[in-house]
Design an enzyme around this catalytic site. Structure first.
Site, short mmCIF file in Angstrom:
data_model
loop_
_atom_site.label_atom_id
_atom_site.label_comp_id
_atom_site.label_asym_id
_atom_site.label_seq_id
_atom_site.Cartn_x
_atom_site.Cartn_y
_atom_site.Cartn_z
N ASP A 181 -13.76 -16.21 27.85
CA ASP A 181 -15.14 -16.76 27.40
C ASP A 181 -16.17 -15.82 27.53
O ASP A 181 -17.34 -16.30 27.71
CB ASP A 181 -15.39 -18.12 28.25
CG ASP A 181 -16.39 -19.03 27.32
OD1 ASP A 181 -16.53 -18.84 25.95
OD2 ASP A 181 -16.93 -20.09 28.02
N HIS A 239 -15.95 -29.66 25.38
CA HIS A 239 -17.04 -30.15 25.48
C HIS A 239 -17.00 -31.61 25.12
O HIS A 239 -17.70 -32.03 24.10
CB HIS A 239 -17.84 -29.21 24.33
CG HIS A 239 -18.19 -27.89 24.86
ND1 HIS A 239 -19.25 -27.52 25.58
CD2 HIS A 239 -17.61 -26.81 24.56
CE1 HIS A 239 -19.42 -26.51 26.01
NE2 HIS A 239 -18.25 -25.79 25.29
N GLY A 247 -21.25 -18.40 30.07
CA GLY A 247 -19.85 -17.86 29.94
C GLY A 247 -19.81 -16.88 30.81
O GLY A 247 -20.42 -16.73 31.82
N HIS A 280 -24.50 -25.23 24.21
CA HIS A 280 -25.07 -25.15 22.98
C HIS A 280 -25.94 -26.11 22.66
O HIS A 280 -26.34 -26.76 23.09
CB HIS A 280 -23.59 -26.26 22.26
CG HIS A 280 -22.12 -25.42 22.38
ND1 HIS A 280 -21.27 -25.30 21.21
CD2 HIS A 280 -21.43 -24.81 23.41
CE1 HIS A 280 -20.22 -24.58 21.62
NE2 HIS A 280 -20.36 -24.54 22.76
ZN LIG Z 1 -17.54 -23.61 25.81
#
Ligand SMILES: [Zn+2]
Length: 387
Positions: free
Chosen positions: A272, A194, A307, A142
């Protein structure tokens, strides 16, 4: 037979059990009959060597086949592309997932990725907003400049335009517990992830209304015997855990350990998956970052694991291989009924009278042959063919 009806026959795995060969009657998108029966004449699908499962349900899909749900300029087109690609692989319902984004992006995508059917594809169960209220230290891929603290006002603005199905956040961040309460009260499934939460902070998050942990073990501190952290707190609770069973994010032994401890009713397998899933090796986007896939592992240029390149059917095949002590019907629950029950969707994730007619027909090697979404065949051979 009218267009709105289908007759399917074979061995069914549902509710953790294998049913004796049965006929499934489908009418107008619902299952109207499930009866033990000899192979009927005139069945649309008679599965002699293989399995009939409830359609697979994936709670975390960032993209697939080149479409990235966070960054796509045309989110409607991205949703349709992802939904159709997923249906090819046995997924009949999913949560379109966006990673940490500016508020305008979240607010723009909330209504587009709402719970809805998609012609020729898997059904959206509503958006999974992963971030932005997460811990910088455990952000994974992220983007740090997009992370922020939760405020009641921002969440209120989200809820005004559309209801997320799932929000992943870090409970230890300022405002985190209030956000959990606000979202849970609105009926949103809050998932912890997270996060660098201590076990106490994680327990406070669960007490505030969080009911799941996002991709357990990934993007959080490891389980330590003197610092059990989020992993320990969640496993010791009755919350559901997502596991990425792609063979990269978790060692198979960890999957076995968690399933033995928590049981299949508390483990949801997720892919994911990223836009690179289902594509040849190469570069693709996650949000606005370039990630590189070798066909199995997707990383950012600095090596950070991004991912998965594997979709849920592949994760299910892994779990079936890794968990030989379980019956296949029990393993299947983790990709069907458990995610449905976690989202409190009693018509999803089971083959039963009154349930939505979402089915996947797999061959004896657990490869997807046909997918039926809402009573409609969306992939595979023409109706009437034997499997
Ligand atoms: Zn994640």
């Amino acid at each position: 037979m009218t267009d709105a009806s289908l007759l399917v026959w074979g061995r069914i795995l549902t509710g953790g059990h294998e049913l004796t060969p049965s006929r499934i009657e489908i009418q107008d998108g619902r299952i109207t009959g499930v009866e033990p029966a000899q192979r009927p004449r005139g069945a649309d699908f008679a599965v002699d060597d293989g399995w009939i499962l409830p359609g697979l349900i994936d709670l975390q899909v960032n993209g697939v086949a080149g479409a990235d749900l966070t960054s796509a300029e045309d989110p409607e087109a991205a949703l349709v592309a992802v939904a159709r690609a997923l249906a090819q692989r046995g997924v009949t319902a999913f949560c379109p997932t966006i990673v940490s984004s500016r508020e305008e992006v979240i607010v723009e995508r909330l209504p587009v990725y709402r719970a809805r059917t998609v012609e020729g594809g898997a059904e959206s169960l509503g958006i999974h907003v992963e971030g932005p209220f997460i811990n910088r230290e455990f952000r994974g891929v992220h983007e740090p400049e997009l992370l922020r603290l939760a405020t009641p006002a921002e969440i209120e603005r989200w809820l005004r335009v559309g209801q997320p199905a799932i929000v992943t956040l870090a409970p230890e961040r300022p405002g985190g517990l209030a956000a959990i309460k606000q979202l849970a009260k609105a009926g949103v499934l809050v998932s912890l992830g997270h996060s660098g939460a201590t076990s106490h902070e994680a327990q406070l998050g669960l007490a505030a209304g969080a009911r799941m942990a996002t991709h357990l073990f990934n993007a959080m501190p490891p389980l330590h015997h003197r610092q059990p952290g989020l992993v320990g707190a969640v496993l010791a609770s009755n919350a559901v855990v997502e596991l990425i069973a792609d063979g990269v994010h978790l060692d198979p032994l960890i999957v076995d350990l968690v399933v033995q401890h928590a049981g299949v009713a508390r483990v949801a397998l997720v892919s994911d998956a990223l836009a690179a899933a289902g594509l040849p090796p190469g570069e693709s986007l996650l949000g606005h970052q370039i990630v590189v896939s070798d066909g199995r592992i997707i990383r950012r240029a600095d090596g950070t694991l991004a991912g998965s390149a594997l979709l849920l059917d592949g994760c299910l095949r892994n779990a079936l291989r890794w968990l030989p002590k379980l019956q296949p019907a029990e393993v299947v629950l983790m990709a069907t009924q458990t995610p449905a029950d976690t989202l409190r969707l009693p018509r999803k994730g089971r083959v039963a009278v009154g349930a939505d007619a979402d089915l996947v027909i797999m061959d004896a090697d657990w490869r997807v042959r046909h997918t039926i979404v809402g009573g409609k065949l969306v992939t595979g051979q023409a109706v009437g063919a034997n499997v």
